[in-house]
Structure formats: structure tokens, C-alpha cells
Design a protein around this motif. Structure first.
Motif, PDB file in Angstrom:
ATOM      1  N   ASP A   1      40.490  38.571  32.754  1.00  0.00           N
ATOM      2  CA  ASP A   1      40.806  38.441  31.319  1.00  0.00           C
ATOM      3  C   ASP A   1      42.273  38.069  31.069  1.00  0.00           C
ATOM      4  O   ASP A   1      42.714  37.997  29.924  1.00  0.00           O
ATOM      5  CB  ASP A   1      40.420  39.705  30.544  1.00  0.00           C
TER       6      ASP A   1
ATOM      7  N   GLY B   1      44.171  40.338  28.994  1.00  0.00           N
ATOM      8  CA  GLY B   1      43.536  40.697  27.736  1.00  0.00           C
ATOM      9  C   GLY B   1      43.396  39.541  26.758  1.00  0.00           C
ATOM     10  O   GLY B   1      42.846  39.705  25.676  1.00  0.00           O
TER      11      GLY B   1
ATOM     12  N   HIS C   1      41.698  36.690  27.443  1.00  0.00           N
ATOM     13  CA  HIS C   1      40.453  35.954  27.663  1.00  0.00           C
ATOM     14  C   HIS C   1      39.259  36.913  27.705  1.00  0.00           C
ATOM     15  O   HIS C   1      39.398  38.077  28.055  1.00  0.00           O
ATOM     16  CB  HIS C   1      40.518  35.170  28.975  1.00  0.00           C
ATOM     17  N   PHE C   2      38.090  36.397  27.342  1.00  0.00           N
ATOM     18  CA  PHE C   2      36.881  37.215  27.365  1.00  0.00           C
ATOM     19  C   PHE C   2      35.710  36.364  27.821  1.00  0.00           C
ATOM     20  O   PHE C   2      35.680  35.145  27.601  1.00  0.00           O
ATOM     21  CB  PHE C   2      36.609  37.825  25.988  1.00  0.00           C
ATOM     22  N   GLN C   3      34.743  37.015  28.469  1.00  0.00           N
ATOM     23  CA  GLN C   3      33.587  36.303  29.012  1.00  0.00           C
ATOM     24  C   GLN C   3      32.553  36.078  27.916  1.00  0.00           C
ATOM     25  O   GLN C   3      32.276  36.992  27.134  1.00  0.00           O
ATOM     26  CB  GLN C   3      32.984  37.141  30.147  1.00  0.00           C
TER      27      GLN C   3
ATOM     28  N   THR D   1      37.351  31.644  26.746  1.00  0.00           N
ATOM     29  CA  THR D   1      36.216  32.106  27.561  1.00  0.00           C
ATOM     30  C   THR D   1      36.127  31.340  28.881  1.00  0.00           C
ATOM     31  O   THR D   1      35.157  31.511  29.626  1.00  0.00           O
ATOM     32  CB  THR D   1      34.873  31.983  26.809  1.00  0.00           C
TER      33      THR D   1
END
Ligand SMILES: [Zn+2]
Ligand SMILES: [Zn+2]
Length: 279
Positions: free
Chosen positions: A82, A85, A87-89, A162
Motif C-alpha cells: 500500500d 497507505g 494505495h489500496f487493492q 490501485t
């Protein structure tokens, strides 16, 4: 007896249904000696052959590298990074695609087209000249290339949060890239053409080919020279011969340069310079 017979069959079918994937070293490549010299020289993990006035180019779209989007339990799964913090999947996982283009050998420029900032707005469905959504090109490693566009109301740069460490992500099951990635550069490394797979640091940087015949390079020309940016259009595109010092692959061919270091446009093209007949 019947249950014993059926069990292995079910296991076998289960394996077949999943996206298996392979590495760059063992992916299936079938590029005919009649295919365009550029495809023969620079691509792996695709099928290509001469077809009519162009080349049939196809791929299953499975990335020959690690990704969190393979899903837990897959041999090439890695946990999502991430990046502190930011980035997110996304909830999607990689599936097998059936990507196929017929790329014209001698493509025709779209009539009446001038590629300006107003046209390159990174938003879908705002001009007749832009690529369609979905796969519109193939990277050197057989991964789908999507054009530089988000749906109206969305921001393409939000999508980037993402991206995995290869700068890719799936839409549904369609894994794809929108810009620079070390994935295609690893093909150049495999072929002994670059020592670095870090975008911006390659000896030569080639990303792939769009379905209309547009070539996508990185921070170098095909011979490793720095691009002359003076005649770039709004998506870092211009026309000149593409010669790698061994082979003159294209004469006066439109191509774009995906390169954050140039400080201009850093995505794959949004506008199809050529008529997208094979897309
Ligand atoms: Zn995307
Ligand atoms: Zn150039």
C-alpha cells in the motif's frame, strides 16, 4: 468405484478453469517468421503471424509476473503493497482474456485529426478519434494496454492508487497497464536489450503496440537515443523512422513516448493517430 473415478476428473477440471499464468521464461510464445520484424524482435508471451495487409496479434493477457491480483494461493501471488497507505487493492482478480487485433502494416492516419490538449482530456467518449475502452494494445509481455481514459466523472490518476508494483490492475478479470511498467521492460532485459528494468533508466524502453499501429516507446527512441521533444503533440507523439541500429522496423511511424521524466504526458495514448480498423 464411480466416486473414485470422478474425483480426479473434478480436480482436473478445477485446475483447467483457473487462470494458471506463467513466467517470462516459460510463457507460450508463437511468433511466426512471417510476422512483422518489430513483433519478432520485441515481444514474448503472444501469438503473431502475417494476416492480409497486417499482422494478427493475440494474447491471453495473463501477466508473466507477480501481482496481488492473482489472488491468495496462486503461485505468483504477492501481498499488496500500500506504499505507506496511499494505495489500496481493488476487489478484482486476474482472469484469462482473449485479446486479438489485426494491426495494419501500412496504417492510414485518421482524416482531419490534430492531437491537441483539448482532445487529450483523459476522459472517455469525448471525441470520435479516441480509442475505445478495454484492451486496445498489447505490451511486450502480452499484457493488455488500456488507453489514457477514465469513465466520465472519474479521474484516471485516481485509478493509479490501485496499481500493483508493476503498475497494473484488473478491470473485472482484465489485467492491464495504463502507463510505464517494468513488466514490458523485463522482456527487453530477457532479450539482452537493456540492463535496467526501471522506467526512465532503461538502455532502450519499448512498451508495446496499439491496435491501430501506433508504437509506444518509453524515455528512449528505439536506438536508445533521447527523444527530440520539440515536435511532440499533446500525448508525447510524433513521427519518424524507428530503427534500432540493426533493423529499420518502421518508416515515418507515429509513436508516443511514455516517460514521466519528460514532464509532459505520461500515459499510453488516448487518441488513435491511425484509423483503428484492426481494433
Ligand atoms: Zn485501469
Ligand atoms: Zn520518437
Amino acid at each position: 468405484m464411480r466416486a473414485l473415478f470422478l474425483l480426479p476428473l473434478v480436480v482436473l477440471l478445477g485446475c483447467d478453469a483457473a487462470a494458471t499464468g506463467s513466467t517470462l521464461a516459460d510463457c507460450a510464445t508463437d511468433i511466426g517468421t512471417d510476422a512483422h520484424s518489430f513483433l519478432q524482435t520485441y515481444f514474448l508471451c503472444v501469438d503473431a503471424s502475417a494476416s492480409g495487409d497486417g499482422d494478427a496479434l493475440s494474447s491471453d493477457g495473463l501477466p508473466p509476473h507477480e501481482s496481488p491480483y492473482w489472488g491468495e494461493g496462486h503461485a505468483m501471488y504477492v501481498a499488496f503493497d500500500d506504499r505507506g497507505g496511499t494505495h489500496f487493492q481493488n476487489p478484482n482478480t486476474i482472469g484469462t482474456q482473449n485479446i486479438a487485433f489485426t494491426i495494419p502494416s501500412d496504417p492510414t492516419p485518421q482524416a482531419g485529426l490534430t492531437i491537441t490538449d483539448a482532445l487529450v482530456d483523459t476522459t472517455m467518449q469525448t471525441s470520435d478519434f479516441e480509442y475505445r475502452g478495454g484492451p486496445v494494445g498489447l505490451a511486450l509481455n502480452g499484457v493488455a494496454m488500456f488507453a489514457a481514459m477514465a469513465a466520465p466523472g472519474d479521474d484516471i490518476y485516481d485509478e493509479a492508487f490501485t496499481f500493483d508494483l508493476y503498475e497494473g490492475h484488473p478491470a473485472g478479470e482484465q489485467y492491464h497497464y495504463h502507463w510505464h511498467s517494468q513488466g514490458p521492460l523485463e522482456v527487453l532485459e530477457e532479450k539482452g536489450l537493456t540492463a535496467s528494468v526501471t522506467p526512465g533508466e532503461g538502455d532502450v524502453e519499448v512498451y508495446g503496440m496499439m491496435c491501430d499501429g501506433t508504437v509506444v516507446l518509453g524515455c528512449t527512441e528505439l536506438d536508445g537515443a533521447a527523444p527530440d521533444t520539440s515536435d511532440f503533440d499533446a500525448q508525447n507523439g510524433h513521427l519518424h523512422d524507428l530503427d534500432d541500429g540493426t533493423t529499420l522496423h518502421f518508416v515515418d511511424r507515429y509513436h508516443t513516448h511514455v516517460c514521466a521524466d519528460l514532464g509532459l504526458f505520461e500515459l499510453f495514448p488516448e487518441i488513435a493517430y491511425y484509423e483503428p480498423t484492426g481494433c
